[in-house]
Design a protein around this motif. Structure first.
Motif, PDB file in Angstrom:
ATOM      1  N   LYS A   1      -0.295  -0.405  -4.672  1.00 28.28           N
ATOM      2  CA  LYS A   1       0.927  -0.749  -3.945  1.00 28.28           C
ATOM      3  C   LYS A   1       0.673  -1.830  -2.902  1.00 28.28           C
ATOM      4  O   LYS A   1       1.462  -2.776  -2.773  1.00 28.28           O
ATOM      5  CB  LYS A   1       1.478   0.521  -3.268  1.00 28.28           C
ATOM      6  CG  LYS A   1       2.819   0.329  -2.577  1.00 28.28           C
ATOM      7  CD  LYS A   1       3.316   1.651  -2.034  1.00 28.28           C
ATOM      8  CE  LYS A   1       4.680   1.499  -1.374  1.00 28.28           C
ATOM      9  NZ  LYS A   1       5.178   2.808  -0.846  1.00 28.28           N
ATOM     10  N   SER A   2      -0.422  -1.719  -2.179  1.00 25.98           N
ATOM     11  CA  SER A   2      -0.723  -2.690  -1.126  1.00 25.98           C
ATOM     12  C   SER A   2      -1.189  -4.020  -1.686  1.00 25.98           C
ATOM     13  O   SER A   2      -0.959  -5.070  -1.084  1.00 25.98           O
ATOM     14  CB  SER A   2      -1.786  -2.123  -0.168  1.00 25.98           C
ATOM     15  OG  SER A   2      -2.987  -1.843  -0.879  1.00 25.98           O
TER      16      SER A   2
ATOM     17  N   LEU B   1       5.641   0.197 -10.286  1.00 23.32           N
ATOM     18  CA  LEU B   1       4.410   0.871  -9.908  1.00 23.32           C
ATOM     19  C   LEU B   1       4.358   2.277 -10.514  1.00 23.32           C
ATOM     20  O   LEU B   1       3.320   2.704 -11.035  1.00 23.32           O
ATOM     21  CB  LEU B   1       4.292   0.946  -8.389  1.00 23.32           C
ATOM     22  CG  LEU B   1       3.066   1.683  -7.828  1.00 23.32           C
ATOM     23  CD1 LEU B   1       1.772   1.122  -8.403  1.00 23.32           C
ATOM     24  CD2 LEU B   1       3.047   1.625  -6.307  1.00 23.32           C
TER      25      LEU B   1
ATOM     26  N   CYS C   1      -0.431  -5.101  -4.859  1.00 25.67           N
ATOM     27  CA  CYS C   1       0.519  -5.560  -5.892  1.00 25.67           C
ATOM     28  C   CYS C   1      -0.184  -5.885  -7.197  1.00 25.67           C
ATOM     29  O   CYS C   1       0.306  -6.698  -7.998  1.00 25.67           O
ATOM     30  CB  CYS C   1       1.305  -6.781  -5.411  1.00 25.67           C
ATOM     31  SG  CYS C   1       2.398  -6.430  -4.020  1.00 25.67           S
TER      32      CYS C   1
ATOM     33  N   LEU D   1       8.120   5.504  -5.023  1.00 23.37           N
ATOM     34  CA  LEU D   1       7.493   4.300  -5.551  1.00 23.37           C
ATOM     35  C   LEU D   1       8.520   3.404  -6.221  1.00 23.37           C
ATOM     36  O   LEU D   1       9.586   3.855  -6.637  1.00 23.37           O
ATOM     37  CB  LEU D   1       6.413   4.664  -6.573  1.00 23.37           C
ATOM     38  CG  LEU D   1       5.305   5.621  -6.130  1.00 23.37           C
ATOM     39  CD1 LEU D   1       4.396   5.935  -7.312  1.00 23.37           C
ATOM     40  CD2 LEU D   1       4.510   5.031  -4.982  1.00 23.37           C
ATOM     41  N   SER D   2       8.177   2.137  -6.329  1.00 19.27           N
ATOM     42  CA  SER D   2       8.986   1.237  -7.138  1.00 19.27           C
ATOM     43  C   SER D   2       8.841   1.657  -8.592  1.00 19.27           C
ATOM     44  O   SER D   2       7.845   2.272  -8.987  1.00 19.27           O
ATOM     45  CB  SER D   2       8.525  -0.210  -6.960  1.00 19.27           C
ATOM     46  OG  SER D   2       7.244  -0.407  -7.554  1.00 19.27           O
TER      47      SER D   2
ATOM     48  N   CYS E   1      -3.106   4.703  -6.272  1.00 14.77           N
ATOM     49  CA  CYS E   1      -1.717   4.248  -6.259  1.00 14.77           C
ATOM     50  C   CYS E   1      -1.426   3.458  -4.980  1.00 14.77           C
ATOM     51  O   CYS E   1      -0.763   2.412  -5.017  1.00 14.77           O
ATOM     52  CB  CYS E   1      -0.784   5.446  -6.375  1.00 14.77           C
ATOM     53  SG  CYS E   1       0.968   5.037  -6.376  1.00 14.77           S
ATOM     54  N   THR E   2      -1.934   3.934  -3.854  1.00 13.05           N
ATOM     55  CA  THR E   2      -1.748   3.231  -2.584  1.00 13.05           C
ATOM     56  C   THR E   2      -2.399   1.858  -2.622  1.00 13.05           C
ATOM     57  O   THR E   2      -1.844   0.867  -2.125  1.00 13.05           O
ATOM     58  CB  THR E   2      -2.339   4.061  -1.429  1.00 13.05           C
ATOM     59  OG1 THR E   2      -1.684   5.333  -1.373  1.00 13.05           O
ATOM     60  CG2 THR E   2      -2.166   3.341  -0.099  1.00 13.05           C
TER      61      THR E   2
END
Length: 394
Positions: free
Chosen positions: A386-387, A172, A389, A168-169, A382-383
């Motif tokens: 992430k998608s 995030l 933002c 992950l970044s 989390c996904t």
């Protein structure tokens, strides 16, 4: 004779108020927070009772020797952003007396130097056990720029693996870490103290709503021994049925201006808190509505709300004034801290599903942490973050 009939129970381990090797003379006490911070910096890591390490792993070896087979214990955790007084609140609950010669507060408090350097005191989770067998868990600050700065690589990725098998970044991962800490405390504590900055900061309320959303499926520590899952594929084997466990929250807002601490403002915040969490697992009442008249005075409502055992607990703590301040205050800083301590010591939080000892609680909490890091629910969330933002950006 012990309660179970056994003779000569082993005494509880002593918990040192000052860490090993630092009780030398009373001169260290006169320097205040700055000298105490300097002393703490000389400590070797072996003296720490750090439960959650800087590698994001739960390590039980350091704390386990201080725990017993006693089943009458209470776990209190605290969570909040930087510099809101989390450690100060736990020190008060512990009952520490840092004014005694050679004694230090059990939890480090930010000094002016640390604030100036934009650093944080607590890394992971620091733990202590009081003489009343209260296990206190002090977490690293959430939404903390200094925590983010320490975990970010030059390419923007995270140095820590917070979700098993996920890269992950750092931004995030930083957001997910805050959620995971909240889920852990809600799963293994009897009481969770949620600390916010000022009267208008609702970020911790939103975080705890996310915790409530994602915690489902995580058992309490007394249930883990009966399932022994080894990976995320065993989540469907966790205990089913009955009400899911969740810690009792106490919401604390610190750094409140004197003019904002009034019965009327308290009533407004109490209503806002109840409305925010009205459909959450944290609000255990049956949604009962008292037939309060609008004509009821704010002072009367203030007292009624304070005394209600079914409502969410809310405390407002004023900014800490100077000792020589002569300004009138609705409630003093120390008085507010004493009220929080009295609340924690007197309340009866939820019980775990089964009777469990302190040592088993710790061992099973490590398994709970693995559940959280492998949780498909947290992973899916989390996904989504992430998608979309939709997470905090520095």
């Amino acid at each position: 004779m012990a309660a179970d009939g056994s003779a000569n129970p082993s005494p509880a381990p002593k918990i040192l108020l000052a860490k090993p090797g630092l009780v030398t003379s009373g001169k260290f006490n006169r320097g205040g927070a700055d000298e105490e911070a300097a002393l703490r910096s000389r400590l070797s890591s072996i003296a720490s009772l750090n439960l959650l390490s800087d590698t994001w792993d739960l390590q039980i070896d350091r704390l386990l020797p201080f725990l017993t087979e006693n089943a009458e214990f209470t776990v209190v955790g605290v969570i909040g952003p930087p510099g809101v007084g989390k450690s100060t609140i736990l020190n008060e609950i512990y009952g520490s007396d840092s004014s005694s010669p050679g004694m230090m507060s059990p939890f480090g408090v930010e000094s002016e130097e640390i604030r100036a350097m934009a650093r944080h005191c607590t890394v992971g989770i620091e733990s202590r056990i009081s003489s009343e067998r209260i296990i206190l868990l002090d977490t690293q600050p959430v939404f903390s720029p200094s925590v983010l700065a320490e975990m970010i690589r030059p390419d923007g990725s995270s140095t820590l693996s917070v979700i098993s098998g996920e890269s992950l970044s750092a931004e995030l991962a930083h957001e997910v870490m805050s959620i995971q800490l909240g889920i852990l405390l809600a799963s293994i504590c009897h009481v969770i103290i949620v600390v916010s900055n000022g009267v208008r900061d609702a970020s911790m309320w939103r975080l705890m709503l996310t915790v409530d959303l994602l915690k489902h499926g995580i058992p309490d520590p007394s249930c883990v021994m009966h399932s022994h899952p080894q990976s995320s594929s065993n989540f469907d084997k966790l205990p089913q049925g009955g009400e899911e466990y969740i810690a009792t929250p106490i919401f604390v807002h610190t750094r409140i201006r004197d003019r904002d601490i009034t019965p009327r403002n308290f009533l407004k915040m109490k209503k806002a808190l109840a409305e925010c969490f009205r459909t959450s697992s944290f609000l255990r009442s049956e949604g009962q509505k008292d037939g309060s008249k609008e004509s009821q005075s704010s002072a009367t409502a203030f007292e009624n709300l304070k005394d209600s055992s079914s409502d969410l607990k809310l405390f407002l703590v004023p900014s800490q004034g100077k000792d020589d301040s002569s300004r009138p205050r609705y409630e003093s800083y120390m008085c507010a801290l004493w009220k929080i301590r009295d609340q924690v010591l007197s309340m009866s939080g939820p019980s775990f599903s089964r009777t469990i000892s302190e040592r088993d609680w710790l061992k099973n909490s490590a398994k709970i942490w693995e559940f959280i890091k492998n949780s498909p629910t947290v992973g899916d969330y989390c996904t989504t973050l992430k998608s979309s933002c939709l997470y905090r950006k520095s």
